[in-house]
Design a protein around this motif. Structure first.
Motif, PDB file in Angstrom:
ATOM      1  N   THR A   1     -10.097   2.214   7.704  1.00 49.06           N
ATOM      2  CA  THR A   1      -9.132   3.295   7.507  1.00 49.06           C
ATOM      3  C   THR A   1      -9.156   4.207   8.732  1.00 49.06           C
ATOM      4  O   THR A   1     -10.133   4.248   9.475  1.00 49.06           O
ATOM      5  N   GLY A   2      -8.058   4.928   8.930  1.00 52.23           N
ATOM      6  CA  GLY A   2      -7.955   5.815  10.089  1.00 52.23           C
ATOM      7  C   GLY A   2      -7.165   5.218  11.232  1.00 52.23           C
ATOM      8  O   GLY A   2      -6.841   5.917  12.197  1.00 52.23           O
TER       9      GLY A   2
ATOM     10  N   CYS B   1      -3.577   4.735   8.399  1.00 53.05           N
ATOM     11  CA  CYS B   1      -4.073   3.880   7.326  1.00 53.05           C
ATOM     12  C   CYS B   1      -5.117   4.633   6.502  1.00 53.05           C
ATOM     13  O   CYS B   1      -6.102   5.145   7.048  1.00 53.05           O
ATOM     14  N   ASP B   2      -4.889   4.709   5.185  1.00 54.72           N
ATOM     15  CA  ASP B   2      -5.838   5.452   4.338  1.00 54.72           C
ATOM     16  C   ASP B   2      -6.249   4.687   3.079  1.00 54.72           C
ATOM     17  O   ASP B   2      -7.039   5.188   2.295  1.00 54.72           O
TER      18      ASP B   2
ATOM     19  N   ILE C   1      -2.253  -3.076   2.556  1.00 58.66           N
ATOM     20  CA  ILE C   1      -2.631  -1.989   3.467  1.00 58.66           C
ATOM     21  C   ILE C   1      -1.624  -0.872   3.303  1.00 58.66           C
ATOM     22  O   ILE C   1      -0.418  -1.100   3.433  1.00 58.66           O
ATOM     23  N   ARG C   2      -2.098   0.329   3.006  1.00 65.28           N
ATOM     24  CA  ARG C   2      -1.210   1.484   2.844  1.00 65.28           C
ATOM     25  C   ARG C   2      -1.543   2.529   3.904  1.00 65.28           C
ATOM     26  O   ARG C   2      -2.707   2.849   4.132  1.00 65.28           O
ATOM     27  N   ALA C   3      -0.503   3.030   4.519  1.00 63.49           N
ATOM     28  CA  ALA C   3      -0.663   4.047   5.568  1.00 63.49           C
ATOM     29  C   ALA C   3       0.391   5.125   5.353  1.00 63.49           C
ATOM     30  O   ALA C   3       1.528   4.826   4.976  1.00 63.49           O
TER      31      ALA C   3
ATOM     32  N   ASP D   1       5.846  10.155   3.928  1.00 64.15           N
ATOM     33  CA  ASP D   1       6.372   8.812   4.189  1.00 64.15           C
ATOM     34  C   ASP D   1       5.210   7.818   4.113  1.00 64.15           C
ATOM     35  O   ASP D   1       4.095   8.115   4.550  1.00 64.15           O
ATOM     36  N   ILE D   2       5.475   6.639   3.568  1.00 64.83           N
ATOM     37  CA  ILE D   2       4.400   5.663   3.375  1.00 64.83           C
ATOM     38  C   ILE D   2       4.833   4.281   3.846  1.00 64.83           C
ATOM     39  O   ILE D   2       5.984   3.876   3.655  1.00 64.83           O
TER      40      ILE D   2
END
Length: 348
Positions: free
Chosen positions: A62-63, A84-85, A98-100, A42-43
């Motif tokens: 990130t993290g 978040c990566d 921002i993608r997590a 899931d994103i």
């Protein structure tokens, strides 16, 4: 759809348990949460306007653990936890994306670790599938959520050679028509198409009428005719190759892998037949946003026409929020039918 026109979408975003909703709302261009039924994580993707050179958005580390709540008029429902990566900066005009993901690809602030690190080890015979999932989840700072129908399955000796825990567990689970999915800070192991949560509770069933759907599309494909699936297993002591057949008619699909037991061969054959059966008819929908639409949940279409009406299983649900409001895009498959027959033949 008229019922949705007078209510206002609402959301909240937490970063490491701190509420950052006001900051996000000030710059929000769009937000998208994608709920997948399979191995795909899931994103959550948040796009922010970074147009003011005098007040640029600070690049987030990130993290960070992000939580999303989504809904209408003060009734925002928790949609999941994401790590978040990836941060993307683009222009012009300036934007930050921002993608997590629910599967940690980085060490998170909450202690969740990378699921993609490759490992080499052996899992002894009679290890239970549920115990394997729990051990892997614990090693990554996560909690395992395992369906009761899968937890007690005993496995043969299996080697994990230079393979990530996520890929390995998914490979094993696939033989039992199961899916592995990191979601909400947990490592979920569930039966494909069962329409139940891992606790055994039925997932939401959503009934949709034509007036509630903006667009729909149904595809019936002859290329996905289920036919027959053949799997092989090898009895070492008798030096014999055995085969099991599931389904009937053409085309005939022969699985290339040899399995150590009849049960594993039969499970693999049924899994492949079920997958082919589900892909014969697919559908996609666009409609105003609904938080009760979830991957693996049941969707009933009623009042459309022959070939469209009936029960479906959601394989992917995308929740989107932007200047046009809150909307959903759904991908659907037909659920598996019962009563698959299997026969076995033995060859020297």
């Amino acid at each position: 759809m008229g019922l949705m026109e007078n209510i206002k979408p609402e959301y909240r975003v937490l970063a490491n348990q701190a509420d950052i909703t006001a900051m996000v709302a000030e710059r929000l261009v769009s937000m998208r949460f994608t709920d997948e039924a399979g191995l795909e994580s899931d994103i959550l993707e948040i796009v922010l306007a970074d147009h003011d050179p005098m007040a640029p958005i600070q690049v987030p580390p990130t993290g960070a653990e992000l939580e999303l709540f989504l809904g209408y008029d003060g009734l925002a429902q928790r949609m999941g936890l994401f790590v978040c990566d990836e941060v993307e900066i683009a222009g012009w005009p300036g934007e930050m994306t921002i993608r997590a993901r629910a599967a940690p690809f980085d060490q998170s602030k909450g202690g969740k670790s990378h699921l993609q690190t490759q490992k080499t080890r052996s899992w002894p015979k009679d290890t239970k599938l549920g115990d394997m999932a729990k051990k892997i989840a614990k090693e990554h700072g996560m909690e395992a959520a395992v369906a009761k129908s899968l937890a007690s399955i005993k496995l043969p000796h299996i080697d994990q050679a230079d393979e990530s825990d996520l890929h390995f567990l998914a490979r094993v689970a696939k033989k039992y028509d199961a899916i592995v999915k990191p979601a909400g800070g947990k490592l979920v192991l569930a039966k494909k198409g069962e329409t139940k949560s891992v606790s055994g509770e039925q997932l939401p069933t959503v009934t949709l009428a034509p007036g509630e759907v903006s667009r729909f599309r149904v595809v019936q494909s002859k290329r996905e005719t289920a036919g027959m699936v053949v799997a092989y297993w090898h009895a070492t002591k008798q030096a014999k190759r055995h085969e099991v057949k599931v389904g009937q008619g053409e085309p005939v699909t022969r699985l290339k892998m040899y399995y150590p037991t009849k049960e594993m061969a039969l499970a693999a054959a049924r899994s492949e037949l079920d997958r082919r059966e589900r892909r014969k008819v697919t559908a996609s929908l666009q409609l105003p946003g609904r938080t009760d639409l979830v991957a693996e949940g049941k969707v009933i279409l009623a009042g459309f026409r022959d070939g469209v009406d009936g029960e479906w299983i959601a394989t992917r649900v995308e929740h989107g929020l932007d200047g046009n409001g809150y909307s959903c895009n759904i991908e659907l498959e037909k659920p598996n039918s019962d009563g698959t027959k299997a026969t076995e033949e033995t060859e020297e």
